[in-house]
Design an enzyme around this catalytic site. Structure first.
Site, PDB file in Angstrom:
ATOM      1  N   VAL A   1      14.398 -32.117 -23.818  1.00 53.08           N
ATOM      2  CA  VAL A   1      14.821 -33.494 -24.081  1.00 53.08           C
ATOM      3  C   VAL A   1      16.314 -33.551 -24.410  1.00 53.08           C
ATOM      4  O   VAL A   1      17.093 -34.225 -23.746  1.00 53.08           O
ATOM      5  CB  VAL A   1      13.995 -34.138 -25.222  1.00 53.08           C
ATOM      6  N   CYS A   2      16.726 -32.805 -25.419  1.00 50.74           N
ATOM      7  CA  CYS A   2      18.088 -32.956 -25.959  1.00 50.74           C
ATOM      8  C   CYS A   2      19.138 -32.177 -25.185  1.00 50.74           C
ATOM      9  O   CYS A   2      20.319 -32.519 -25.224  1.00 50.74           O
ATOM     10  CB  CYS A   2      18.118 -32.533 -27.423  1.00 50.74           C
TER      11      CYS A   2
END
Length: 206
Positions: A129-130
């Site tokens: 995600v990040c």
């Protein structure tokens, strides 16, 4: 597949080592809560690798941008050791309010630009995600990007694998903590190289 092989050939032909004079480090969301969700790697190993990168950046005087997302929520604060290792960068960290792709945050994007570097090292939690979205954005925008795969992790092994594959396919260079530190050092015989050896020995000797 042909485009991918052409892209790979281009990268190999034009590759120049990342070093203290041409690279910057982006550490994304190494927060105690988020790291606890990243089960694809043991917490202590993930923490060790992230702190090794921070120590290497301090020794080599690399520009560093730190960012966090929603510190007051379940994600929690950044690792407290980051404040000890990189106090100025910690104090100037970009606190995002839930923006998934850090490059969509104008303050983070401005901080990346302010490094003046076109070669960027990224480590983030979680990789799926990040890390993946800013890495893809930066490659698209013409930066050379190395993602330190083992200084990030994901909730599952499959999630991590797919995120790394997606980045690799888009032209991100995948690396590991030791591999990157060796590349940045160039030689263990310099004063900085000697300090980096100490970081490696302390991290793996215990």
């Amino acid at each position: 597949a042909n485009n991918h092989s052409q892209l790979s050939e281009k990268i190999i032909m034009t590759y120049e080592n990342f070093n203290a004079d041409n690279a910057a480090l982006l550490l994304i969301d190494h927060q105690v809560g988020t790291m606890g969700w990243a089960k694809s790697m043991p917490f202590d190993e993930l923490k060790r690798n992230a702190l090794m990168l921070a120590k290497a950046a301090r020794i080599l005087k690399l520009p560093v941008v730190l960012t966090s997302s929603m510190e007051e929520h379940a994600q929690g604060p950044l690792l407290s050791e980051l404040e000890e290792i990189l106090p100025t960068e910690f104090a100037g960290r970009i606190k995002r309010l839930g923006i998934v792709n850090a490059m969509d945050d104008e303050h983070f994007a401005a901080a990346v630009k302010a490094t003046g570097r076109k070669k960027l090292i990224i480590a983030g939690v979680t990789n799926d995600v990040c890390t993946v979205y800013p890495a893809l954005s930066l490659v698209r925008d013409g930066f050379e990007v190395q993602v330190v795969a083992d200084a990030g992790a994901s909730p599952t092994a499959m999630a991590d694998d797919i995120a790394l594959r997606r980045m690799d396919k888009a032209g991100v260079t995948l690396t590991t903590t030791n591999q990157l530190i060796a590349e940045l050092a160039g030689s263990w015989a310099t004063p900085e190289g000697g300090e980096l050896v100490q970081v490696l020995m302390e991290s793996f000797g215990s």
